[in-house]
Design a protein around this motif. Structure first.
Motif: not given
Length: 75
Positions: A10-11, A17-18, A23-26
Motif C-alpha cells: 500500500y502507498d 499498489v497494483s 509488485i514483481k520488483v518488490m
C-alpha cells in the motif's frame, strides 16, 4: 523459519499498489534482501557472534533506513 509471505503493498494514502511490474520488483528486492540477511546472519553465527546481538543489530539497520522521498508535512 523461512521468508515471510509477501504482503499486499500500500502507498502512504492506503491505496493498494497494483502495478504488476512494481509488485514483481518488490518481490525480487525483498527476496534478495532476505537471502543477503540470512547469509550474513549465518556467517556471523559461524564466527561465534551471539544470536541476540545479531538480531538486535539487524533490526537497528532497518530502523536506520532513511526515506529520501519523504514528502514535507503540510500544516
Amino acid at each position: 523459519m523461512s521468508m515471510p509471505e509477501m504482503p499486499k503493498w500500500y502507498d502512504d494514502d492506503d491505496q493498494i499498489v497494483s502495478c504488476t511490474e512494481k509488485i514483481k520488483v518488490m518481490t525480487e528486492n525483498m527476496s534478495e534482501l532476505y537471502q543477503t540477511a540470512q547469509d550474513a546472519f549465518e556467517d556471523a553465527l559461524l564466527m561465534g557472534c551471539g544470536e541476540a546481538q545479531l538480531r538486535d543489530y539487524l533490526r537497528s539497520l532497518i530502523d536506520g533506513l532513511e526515506n529520501p522521498y519523504k514528502k514535507p508535512r503540510v500544516s
